[in-house]
Design a protein around this motif. Structure first.
Motif, PDB file in Angstrom:
ATOM      1  N   SER A  62      -5.480   8.380  -0.147  1.00 40.68           N
ATOM      2  CA  SER A  62      -5.281   7.033   0.388  1.00 40.68           C
ATOM      3  C   SER A  62      -6.027   6.008  -0.465  1.00 40.68           C
ATOM      4  O   SER A  62      -7.141   6.265  -0.920  1.00 40.68           O
ATOM      5  CB  SER A  62      -5.809   6.965   1.826  1.00 40.68           C
TER       6      SER A  62
ATOM      7  N   HIS B  90      -1.171   0.105 -11.575  1.00 39.45           N
ATOM      8  CA  HIS B  90      -1.196   1.565 -11.583  1.00 39.45           C
ATOM      9  C   HIS B  90      -2.195   2.066 -12.621  1.00 39.45           C
ATOM     10  O   HIS B  90      -2.338   1.484 -13.694  1.00 39.45           O
ATOM     11  CB  HIS B  90       0.196   2.103 -11.896  1.00 39.45           C
TER      12      HIS B  90
ATOM     13  N   LYS C 272       0.793  -1.224   0.000  1.00 40.36           N
ATOM     14  CA  LYS C 272       0.000   0.000   0.000  1.00 40.36           C
ATOM     15  C   LYS C 272       0.831   1.281   0.000  1.00 40.36           C
ATOM     16  O   LYS C 272       0.455   2.247  -0.634  1.00 40.36           O
ATOM     17  CB  LYS C 272      -0.947  -0.013   1.203  1.00 40.36           C
ATOM     18  N   ASP C 273       1.964   1.286   0.645  1.00 39.01           N
ATOM     19  CA  ASP C 273       2.750   2.513   0.763  1.00 39.01           C
ATOM     20  C   ASP C 273       3.975   2.550  -0.152  1.00 39.01           C
ATOM     21  O   ASP C 273       4.829   3.416   0.005  1.00 39.01           O
ATOM     22  CB  ASP C 273       3.184   2.713   2.221  1.00 39.01           C
ATOM     23  N   GLN C 274       4.064   1.651  -1.124  1.00 36.42           N
ATOM     24  CA  GLN C 274       5.234   1.654  -2.011  1.00 36.42           C
ATOM     25  C   GLN C 274       5.235   2.845  -2.970  1.00 36.42           C
ATOM     26  O   GLN C 274       6.284   3.389  -3.267  1.00 36.42           O
ATOM     27  CB  GLN C 274       5.319   0.351  -2.800  1.00 36.42           C
ATOM     28  N   ASN C 275       4.083   3.220  -3.499  1.00 42.30           N
ATOM     29  CA  ASN C 275       3.966   4.404  -4.367  1.00 42.30           C
ATOM     30  C   ASN C 275       5.039   4.453  -5.458  1.00 42.30           C
ATOM     31  O   ASN C 275       5.715   5.466  -5.635  1.00 42.30           O
ATOM     32  CB  ASN C 275       4.012   5.689  -3.538  1.00 42.30           C
TER      33      ASN C 275
ATOM     34  N   TYR D  55       4.847   4.903  -8.492  1.00 47.61           N
ATOM     35  CA  TYR D  55       4.616   5.973  -9.459  1.00 47.61           C
ATOM     36  C   TYR D  55       5.229   7.300  -9.012  1.00 47.61           C
ATOM     37  O   TYR D  55       5.382   8.211  -9.824  1.00 47.61           O
ATOM     38  CB  TYR D  55       3.114   6.140  -9.736  1.00 47.61           C
ATOM     39  N   LEU D  56       5.618   7.426  -7.749  1.00 42.19           N
ATOM     40  CA  LEU D  56       6.268   8.643  -7.252  1.00 42.19           C
ATOM     41  C   LEU D  56       7.792   8.556  -7.277  1.00 42.19           C
ATOM     42  O   LEU D  56       8.468   9.555  -7.034  1.00 42.19           O
ATOM     43  CB  LEU D  56       5.804   8.938  -5.819  1.00 42.19           C
TER      44      LEU D  56
ATOM     45  N   ALA E 180      -2.340   6.661  -9.482  1.00 41.92           N
ATOM     46  CA  ALA E 180      -2.400   5.962  -8.202  1.00 41.92           C
ATOM     47  C   ALA E 180      -2.320   4.454  -8.404  1.00 41.92           C
ATOM     48  O   ALA E 180      -2.549   3.941  -9.497  1.00 41.92           O
ATOM     49  CB  ALA E 180      -3.698   6.309  -7.478  1.00 41.92           C
ATOM     50  N   ASP E 181      -2.001   3.767  -7.318  1.00 39.25           N
ATOM     51  CA  ASP E 181      -2.073   2.309  -7.289  1.00 39.25           C
ATOM     52  C   ASP E 181      -3.537   1.910  -7.145  1.00 39.25           C
ATOM     53  O   ASP E 181      -4.303   2.600  -6.459  1.00 39.25           O
ATOM     54  CB  ASP E 181      -1.327   1.749  -6.078  1.00 39.25           C
TER      55      ASP E 181
END
Length: 157
Positions: A76, A151, A43-46, A48-49, A134-135
């Motif tokens: 979130s 994504h 959930k917190d890998q992100n 795309y950022l 977002a994921d």
């Protein structure tokens, strides 16, 4: 040459979030709970950022070519079933609502299955030309073209 098919893995087993997690205290598990810890860990890998990750590079290229669009930070991935389905007009019997297709923290709270879960709120904030990356999470069986976390990019003009 035919692409090699990878073996399919099944995610049919029901999972319960560990009682020690903050998710369990904020979203008490019930008979709908089916998110395995391995998915919650993503959930917190992100990705795309991350500016050096291929997804991050692609996102940056798209955003720079659409510079007149407002870049909306991804909220979130934990959303209400109302935001994910009802507010968007999904009928009660839509197959995507199934516990076999979506990850639920409980009957009323889930991991978003699409970025559209944030669309109504984005328009309500007054944005009329925007892009959001977002994921998203779906209970797909893993094979050469499916993975339960992927994504999505969405925009409006």
């Amino acid at each position: 040459m035919r692409p090699t098919r990878l073996p399919k893995f099944s995610l049919k087993r029901q999972y319960t979030a560990p009682a020690s997690t903050s998710y369990a205290s904020q979203h008490p598990p019930d008979s709908w709970t089916n998110v395995p810890p391995s998915i919650l860990a993503k959930k917190d890998q992100n990705l795309y950022l991350n500016p050096s990750h291929p997804i991050g590079i692609l996102r940056s290229l798209i955003h720079s070519s659409l510079s007149s669009y407002t870049s909306i930070p991804a909220p979130s991935p934990i959303v209400s079933t109302y935001k994910n389905f009802d507010e968007l007009g999904f009928p009660p019997d839509h197959p995507g609502r199934s516990v076999k297709d979506s990850y639920y923290l409980n009957q009323n709270t889930m991991l978003r299955t699409h970025t559209s879960a944030h669309e109504v709120d984005t328009f309500r904030m007054g944005h009329d030309r925007w892009i959001l990356t977002a994921d998203v999470y779906r209970r797909d069986e893993i094979d050469y073209s499916h993975y339960p976390v992927f994504h999505q990019m969405e925009g409006a003009d």
